[in-house]
Motif scaffolding. Structure first.
Motif, mmCIF file in Angstrom:
data_model
loop_
_atom_site.group_PDB
_atom_site.id
_atom_site.type_symbol
_atom_site.label_atom_id
_atom_site.label_comp_id
_atom_site.label_asym_id
_atom_site.label_seq_id
_atom_site.Cartn_x
_atom_site.Cartn_y
_atom_site.Cartn_z
ATOM 1 N N ALA A 39 -7.306 20.476 -38.932
ATOM 2 C CA ALA A 39 -8.354 21.052 -37.988
ATOM 3 C C ALA A 39 -9.467 19.997 -37.339
ATOM 4 C CB ALA A 39 -9.005 21.987 -38.882
ATOM 5 N N ILE A 40 -9.950 19.152 -38.329
ATOM 6 C CA ILE A 40 -10.995 18.063 -37.840
ATOM 7 C C ILE A 40 -10.331 17.424 -36.853
ATOM 8 C CG2 ILE A 40 -12.264 16.094 -38.654
ATOM 9 C CD1 ILE A 40 -12.624 17.276 -41.328
ATOM 10 N N ALA A 41 -8.990 16.722 -36.889
ATOM 11 C CA ALA A 41 -8.450 16.050 -35.901
ATOM 12 C C ALA A 41 -8.321 16.647 -34.829
ATOM 13 C CB ALA A 41 -7.118 15.429 -36.606
ATOM 14 N N ARG A 45 -10.621 16.269 -30.651
ATOM 15 C CA ARG A 45 -9.956 15.882 -29.575
ATOM 16 C C ARG A 45 -10.285 16.925 -28.260
ATOM 17 N NH1 ARG A 45 -5.594 12.289 -29.848
ATOM 18 N NH2 ARG A 45 -4.866 13.131 -27.813
ATOM 19 N N SER A 46 -11.283 17.795 -29.001
ATOM 20 C CA SER A 46 -11.491 18.909 -27.993
ATOM 21 C C SER A 46 -12.160 18.440 -26.729
ATOM 22 C CB SER A 46 -12.236 19.876 -28.578
ATOM 23 O OG SER A 46 -12.973 20.736 -27.881
ATOM 24 N N PRO A 47 -11.904 19.333 -25.587
ATOM 25 C CA PRO A 47 -12.469 18.655 -24.155
ATOM 26 C C PRO A 47 -13.905 18.921 -24.154
ATOM 27 C CG PRO A 47 -11.273 20.629 -24.039
ATOM 28 C CD PRO A 47 -10.865 20.232 -25.307
ATOM 29 N N HIS A 48 -14.423 19.870 -25.245
ATOM 30 C CA HIS A 48 -15.845 20.462 -25.330
ATOM 31 C C HIS A 48 -16.399 19.459 -26.200
ATOM 32 C CE1 HIS A 48 -14.628 24.250 -23.286
ATOM 33 N NE2 HIS A 48 -13.956 24.287 -24.148
ATOM 34 N N ARG A 49 -17.205 18.750 -25.276
ATOM 35 C CA ARG A 49 -18.055 17.585 -26.083
ATOM 36 C C ARG A 49 -18.917 18.043 -27.383
ATOM 37 N NH1 ARG A 49 -20.624 13.543 -22.028
ATOM 38 N NH2 ARG A 49 -18.541 13.279 -21.710
ATOM 39 N N LEU A 50 -19.364 19.315 -27.191
ATOM 40 C CA LEU A 50 -20.497 19.737 -28.275
ATOM 41 C C LEU A 50 -19.372 19.972 -29.705
ATOM 42 C CD1 LEU A 50 -23.124 20.622 -29.322
ATOM 43 C CD2 LEU A 50 -22.584 22.999 -28.343
ATOM 44 N N VAL A 51 -18.306 20.468 -29.418
ATOM 45 C CA VAL A 51 -17.470 20.715 -30.585
ATOM 46 C C VAL A 51 -17.100 19.592 -31.111
ATOM 47 C CG1 VAL A 51 -15.365 21.550 -31.176
ATOM 48 C CG2 VAL A 51 -16.618 22.982 -29.629
ATOM 49 N N SER A 52 -16.698 18.535 -30.154
ATOM 50 C CA SER A 52 -15.746 17.203 -30.635
ATOM 51 C C SER A 52 -16.724 16.582 -31.452
ATOM 52 C CB SER A 52 -15.338 16.545 -29.744
ATOM 53 O OG SER A 52 -16.222 16.209 -28.681
ATOM 54 N N ARG A 53 -18.245 16.409 -31.016
ATOM 55 C CA ARG A 53 -19.234 15.529 -31.687
ATOM 56 C C ARG A 53 -19.838 16.259 -32.983
ATOM 57 N NH1 ARG A 53 -23.256 13.160 -26.583
ATOM 58 N NH2 ARG A 53 -21.350 11.536 -26.084
ATOM 59 N N SER A 54 -19.843 17.355 -32.690
ATOM 60 C CA SER A 54 -20.482 18.113 -34.058
ATOM 61 C C SER A 54 -19.453 18.106 -35.276
ATOM 62 C CB SER A 54 -20.616 19.584 -33.722
ATOM 63 O OG SER A 54 -21.865 20.023 -32.698
ATOM 64 N N VAL A 55 -18.311 17.935 -34.953
ATOM 65 C CA VAL A 55 -17.198 17.982 -36.009
ATOM 66 C C VAL A 55 -17.312 16.605 -36.294
ATOM 67 C CG1 VAL A 55 -14.680 18.088 -36.442
ATOM 68 C CG2 VAL A 55 -16.014 19.966 -35.101
ATOM 69 N N GLY A 56 -17.326 15.530 -35.504
ATOM 70 C CA GLY A 56 -17.594 14.044 -35.883
ATOM 71 C C GLY A 56 -18.436 13.806 -36.641
ATOM 72 N N GLY A 129 -0.588 24.762 -24.332
ATOM 73 C CA GLY A 129 -1.099 23.706 -25.122
ATOM 74 C C GLY A 129 -0.733 23.929 -26.554
ATOM 75 N N ARG A 130 -0.787 25.250 -26.884
ATOM 76 C CA ARG A 130 0.075 25.407 -28.292
ATOM 77 C C ARG A 130 1.405 25.208 -28.685
ATOM 78 N NH1 ARG A 130 2.585 30.026 -30.811
ATOM 79 N NH2 ARG A 130 2.329 31.234 -28.637
ATOM 80 N N HIS A 131 2.162 25.543 -27.525
ATOM 81 C CA HIS A 131 3.540 25.090 -27.594
ATOM 82 C C HIS A 131 3.764 23.520 -27.760
ATOM 83 C CE1 HIS A 131 4.343 29.075 -26.624
ATOM 84 N NE2 HIS A 131 5.266 28.981 -27.402
#
Length: 219
Positions: A39-41, A45-56, A129-131
């Motif tokens: 989930a973290i990985a 890789r999310s295109p949403h910078r807020l999500v990727s940076r927050s998780v990072g 994306g899912r497939h």
């Protein structure tokens, strides 16, 4: 103090129960770590910078603090805000979150190792994306990761004595209770070392097999 085999036979059932709890905590923690790491990985890789940076930032914070501190926080601090967890559940969550941040890096490396052409082929085939993730990327990325993931899970097993700090009756805590009640430390502590050594050696054999089976994948 002489070695007492009668005492060993007397305490063995208690220690065996501790071994079972240790293995259970390791297995459940490993499953959680595998899920959390993936989930973290993916989130990083999310295109949403807020999500990727927050998780990072979350992952860096977890990796940057000791597991023991995290266990204390989950078991002793969370009840102050109304979150009361049984000791084993708190221990599994602590192990899973802590090692999940490390397995996330393994997933990241495995995903980055998938040839760029595979992404382009999925796009050319008009896959969503899912497939793309479930049928193209992850089936190629995960097998080479298995030996590295197994290494972390073996390391997690060796960290389980920390769970005694939050009253989980795993192997080390059971041995400490026996030793404190009997004032005999030689037998229980020696047996703890023997149990950990035997299980670790079995784990190393399994790891070698995994490395032979999955360590080298020809593309």
């Amino acid at each position: 103090m002489d070695w007492d085999w009668n005492f060993v036979r007397e305490i063995m059932p208690t220690l065996i129960q501790g071994v079972k709890i240790t293995i259970l905590a390791t297995v459940l923690g490993s499953i959680l770590a595998a899920i959390v790491g993936l989930a973290i990985a993916l989130a990083r890789r999310s295109p949403h910078r807020l999500v990727s940076r927050s998780v990072g930032w979350f992952a860096e914070f977890i990796r940057g603090t000791p597991l023991l501190v995290q266990l204390y926080f989950i078991f002793y601090v969370l009840p102050d805000i109304g979150i009361l967890l049984p000791p084993l559940v708190a221990g599994v969550i602590g192990l899973g979150l802590h090692y999940g941040t490390y397995t996330a890096e393994v997933y990241r490396a495995g995903i980055d190792n998938v040839p760029r052409g595979q992404w382009e082929a999925a796009k050319a085939c008009n896959l969503g994306g899912r497939h793309t993730w479930t049928h193209i990327i992850l089936p190629q990325a995960i097998p080479p990761m298995i030996p590295a993931l197994a290494n972390y899970f073996i390391a997690m097993f060796k960290e389980t004595p920390l769970l005694s700090a939050i009253t989980v009756l795993e192997l080390m805590n059971q041995a400490k209770i026996v030793a404190n009640n009997s004032y005999r430390y030689m037998e229980p502590m020696t047996l703890v070392g023997a149990f950990f050594l035997i299980i670790s050696l079995c784990s190393v054999v399994l790891l070698r097999w995994l490395e032979h089976r999955y360590g080298r994948i020809e593309r």
